[in-house]
Scaffold this motif. Structure first.
Motif, mmCIF file in Angstrom:
data_model
loop_
_atom_site.group_PDB
_atom_site.id
_atom_site.type_symbol
_atom_site.label_atom_id
_atom_site.label_comp_id
_atom_site.label_asym_id
_atom_site.label_seq_id
_atom_site.Cartn_x
_atom_site.Cartn_y
_atom_site.Cartn_z
ATOM 1 N N GLU A 63 2.788 -15.790 -10.463
ATOM 2 C CA GLU A 63 3.584 -16.857 -10.021
ATOM 3 C C GLU A 63 3.937 -17.238 -8.441
ATOM 4 O O GLU A 63 3.914 -17.983 -8.120
ATOM 5 C CB GLU A 63 4.862 -17.015 -11.002
ATOM 6 C CG GLU A 63 4.737 -17.292 -12.534
ATOM 7 C CD GLU A 63 3.935 -18.796 -12.828
ATOM 8 O OE1 GLU A 63 4.312 -19.587 -12.111
ATOM 9 O OE2 GLU A 63 3.109 -18.667 -13.500
ATOM 10 N N GLU A 64 4.173 -15.835 -8.102
ATOM 11 C CA GLU A 64 4.457 -15.762 -6.608
ATOM 12 C C GLU A 64 3.298 -16.006 -5.630
ATOM 13 O O GLU A 64 3.469 -16.624 -4.746
ATOM 14 C CB GLU A 64 5.106 -14.493 -6.251
ATOM 15 C CG GLU A 64 6.601 -13.969 -6.849
ATOM 16 C CD GLU A 64 7.610 -15.269 -6.225
ATOM 17 O OE1 GLU A 64 7.562 -15.368 -5.044
ATOM 18 O OE2 GLU A 64 8.566 -15.634 -6.998
ATOM 19 N N ALA A 65 2.350 -15.347 -6.269
ATOM 20 C CA ALA A 65 1.091 -15.315 -5.611
ATOM 21 C C ALA A 65 0.437 -16.890 -5.391
ATOM 22 O O ALA A 65 -0.408 -17.350 -4.474
ATOM 23 C CB ALA A 65 0.056 -14.728 -6.360
ATOM 24 N N LYS A 66 0.651 -17.687 -6.485
ATOM 25 C CA LYS A 66 0.266 -19.325 -6.350
ATOM 26 C C LYS A 66 0.795 -19.716 -5.281
ATOM 27 O O LYS A 66 0.282 -20.874 -4.675
ATOM 28 C CB LYS A 66 0.899 -20.106 -7.533
ATOM 29 C CG LYS A 66 -0.308 -19.511 -8.833
ATOM 30 C CD LYS A 66 -0.096 -20.623 -10.077
ATOM 31 C CE LYS A 66 1.086 -20.381 -10.809
ATOM 32 N NZ LYS A 66 1.311 -21.134 -11.931
ATOM 33 N N LYS A 67 2.078 -19.197 -4.625
ATOM 34 C CA LYS A 67 2.611 -20.006 -3.478
ATOM 35 C C LYS A 67 1.936 -19.515 -2.374
ATOM 36 O O LYS A 67 1.946 -20.433 -1.294
ATOM 37 C CB LYS A 67 4.165 -19.569 -3.452
ATOM 38 C CG LYS A 67 5.104 -19.894 -4.447
ATOM 39 C CD LYS A 67 6.450 -19.040 -4.364
ATOM 40 C CE LYS A 67 7.095 -19.246 -5.815
ATOM 41 N NZ LYS A 67 8.672 -18.525 -5.628
ATOM 42 N N MET A 68 0.921 -18.612 -2.451
ATOM 43 C CA MET A 68 0.118 -18.183 -1.401
ATOM 44 C C MET A 68 -1.305 -18.661 -1.337
ATOM 45 O O MET A 68 -2.236 -18.448 -0.687
ATOM 46 C CB MET A 68 0.083 -16.586 -1.439
ATOM 47 C CG MET A 68 1.170 -16.015 -1.095
ATOM 48 S SD MET A 68 1.555 -14.145 -1.624
ATOM 49 C CE MET A 68 -0.077 -13.505 -0.811
ATOM 50 N N GLY A 69 -1.547 -19.634 -2.549
ATOM 51 C CA GLY A 69 -2.781 -20.093 -2.417
ATOM 52 C C GLY A 69 -3.506 -19.573 -3.445
ATOM 53 O O GLY A 69 -4.809 -19.825 -3.604
ATOM 54 N N PRO A 72 -4.973 -8.197 0.007
ATOM 55 C CA PRO A 72 -4.747 -7.033 0.910
ATOM 56 C C PRO A 72 -3.668 -6.305 0.307
ATOM 57 O O PRO A 72 -2.456 -6.570 -0.281
ATOM 58 C CB PRO A 72 -4.042 -7.626 2.196
ATOM 59 C CG PRO A 72 -4.868 -9.186 2.090
ATOM 60 C CD PRO A 72 -4.790 -9.409 0.842
ATOM 61 N N ILE A 73 -3.492 -5.069 0.355
ATOM 62 C CA ILE A 73 -2.649 -4.109 -0.098
ATOM 63 C C ILE A 73 -1.149 -4.404 0.198
ATOM 64 O O ILE A 73 -0.393 -4.217 -0.560
ATOM 65 C CB ILE A 73 -3.039 -2.638 0.120
ATOM 66 C CG1 ILE A 73 -4.097 -2.081 -0.431
ATOM 67 C CG2 ILE A 73 -1.625 -1.581 -0.322
ATOM 68 C CD1 ILE A 73 -4.426 -2.072 -1.705
ATOM 69 N N GLU A 74 -0.969 -4.614 1.285
ATOM 70 C CA GLU A 74 0.619 -5.166 1.606
ATOM 71 C C GLU A 74 0.772 -6.227 1.034
ATOM 72 O O GLU A 74 2.214 -6.312 0.642
ATOM 73 C CB GLU A 74 0.534 -5.401 3.422
ATOM 74 C CG GLU A 74 0.649 -4.180 4.188
ATOM 75 C CD GLU A 74 1.502 -2.992 3.826
ATOM 76 O OE1 GLU A 74 2.906 -3.401 3.525
ATOM 77 O OE2 GLU A 74 1.160 -1.811 3.377
ATOM 78 N N LYS A 75 0.085 -6.926 0.694
ATOM 79 C CA LYS A 75 0.581 -8.479 0.095
ATOM 80 C C LYS A 75 0.795 -7.967 -1.551
ATOM 81 O O LYS A 75 1.658 -8.610 -2.191
ATOM 82 C CB LYS A 75 -0.636 -9.498 -0.139
ATOM 83 C CG LYS A 75 -0.662 -10.298 1.393
ATOM 84 C CD LYS A 75 0.506 -11.091 1.659
ATOM 85 C CE LYS A 75 0.368 -12.015 2.741
ATOM 86 N NZ LYS A 75 1.534 -12.539 3.048
ATOM 87 N N GLN A 76 -0.139 -7.160 -2.090
ATOM 88 C CA GLN A 76 0.166 -6.733 -3.428
ATOM 89 C C GLN A 76 1.463 -5.844 -3.584
ATOM 90 O O GLN A 76 2.178 -6.065 -4.339
ATOM 91 C CB GLN A 76 -0.903 -5.953 -3.840
ATOM 92 C CG GLN A 76 -2.525 -6.528 -3.908
ATOM 93 C CD GLN A 76 -3.091 -5.694 -4.825
ATOM 94 O OE1 GLN A 76 -3.109 -4.824 -5.692
ATOM 95 N NE2 GLN A 76 -4.617 -5.911 -4.183
ATOM 96 N N LYS A 77 1.911 -5.209 -2.700
ATOM 97 C CA LYS A 77 3.046 -4.703 -2.660
ATOM 98 C C LYS A 77 4.340 -5.410 -2.597
ATOM 99 O O LYS A 77 5.310 -5.390 -3.251
ATOM 100 C CB LYS A 77 3.325 -3.787 -1.467
ATOM 101 C CG LYS A 77 2.514 -2.301 -1.468
ATOM 102 C CD LYS A 77 2.372 -1.498 0.037
ATOM 103 C CE LYS A 77 1.975 -0.148 -0.071
ATOM 104 N NZ LYS A 77 2.126 0.850 1.077
ATOM 105 N N GLU A 78 4.169 -6.359 -1.762
ATOM 106 C CA GLU A 78 5.263 -7.410 -1.510
ATOM 107 C C GLU A 78 5.481 -8.135 -2.922
ATOM 108 O O GLU A 78 6.363 -8.323 -3.569
ATOM 109 C CB GLU A 78 4.851 -8.360 -0.550
ATOM 110 C CG GLU A 78 5.816 -9.656 -0.318
ATOM 111 C CD GLU A 78 5.384 -10.876 0.621
ATOM 112 O OE1 GLU A 78 5.671 -11.893 0.630
ATOM 113 O OE2 GLU A 78 4.478 -10.303 1.465
ATOM 114 N N LEU A 79 4.199 -8.531 -3.593
ATOM 115 C CA LEU A 79 4.421 -9.181 -4.871
ATOM 116 C C LEU A 79 5.061 -8.271 -5.999
ATOM 117 O O LEU A 79 5.590 -8.771 -6.750
ATOM 118 C CB LEU A 79 2.875 -9.649 -5.413
ATOM 119 C CG LEU A 79 2.419 -10.856 -4.488
ATOM 120 C CD1 LEU A 79 0.883 -11.131 -4.828
ATOM 121 C CD2 LEU A 79 3.109 -12.200 -4.784
#
Length: 205
Positions: free
Chosen positions: A59-65, A76-83
């Protein structure tokens, strides 16, 4: 002195919800099993909710496209960590009697097996129990072959054995870091009710 003796009782009276992390590699029948477990717990007059960690992240990732759940592991690992952190904060604020966090012990990435529940996530959620759902490699392979709802990479029995070993290692580490118990429950073909009862017993209901 009197206050000191009363304090533990007060703490026990304010016992928090059971937050149960339940993991399983694709093909162990986890989704169907969790549905059955929730049905049985409701019969005990307790409130129960099931939350897919991947769905909250998606649901959060959809906001990133991101348009497909299977694309999450290519981020990227950093994006996965953020989510992961956002999802953990969402779950930590829930208040049912029993809260199931339906997730995976690891995510397969180009860099290797990335922990689905790194220590910073465990510290936010503070799970009371860890349950690993398993089955025989043959059962898992057959279930994956029948599942046309997800985009799966081709896999062998040996790959499945490795995934099961990684899952147990990852969840054992989670148990050590959190101080909460871990149990492996087998969900064999045609024995979903038995597996559900075993999970309920393991979490002390």
């Amino acid at each position: 002195k009197k206050w000191k003796w009363l304090c533990p009782d007060l703490v026990l009276g304010l016992e928090e919800s059971k937050k149960v992390v339940i993991v399983g590699i694709p093909g162990v029948g986890k989704t169907s099993l969790v549905t059955k477990i929730a049905e049985l717990i409701k019969q005990k007059n307790k409130t129960v909710s099931v939350h897919s960690y991947g769905t909250i992240m998606f649901e959060e990732a959809k906001k990133m496209g991101i348009k497909n759940r299977d694309e999450l592991r290519t981020l990227p690992i950093e994006k996965q960590k953020e989510l992961q952190k956002i999802a953990a904060e969402t779950i930590s604020n829930l208040s049912d009697d029993v809260i199931f966090i339906d997730t995976h012990a690891f995510i397969s990435t180009k860099a290797g097996f990335y922990p689905g529940l790194p220590n910073y996530v465990i510290q936010i959620i503070q799970p009371t129990n860890f349950i690993a759902i398993s089955a025989s490699p043959d059962e898992i392979h057959n279930r994956r072959m029948k599942d046309g709802t997800r985009e799966r990479d081709p896999i062998s029995i040996e790959d499945i054995k490795k995934e099961l070993a990684v899952q147990d290692a990852m969840l054992s580490s989670c148990s050590v870091f959190s101080g909460s118990p871990m149990k492996v429950i087998f969900n064999h073909e045609g024995k979903i009710e038995e597996a559900a009862v075993n999970v309920i017993d393991a979490i002390g209901l």
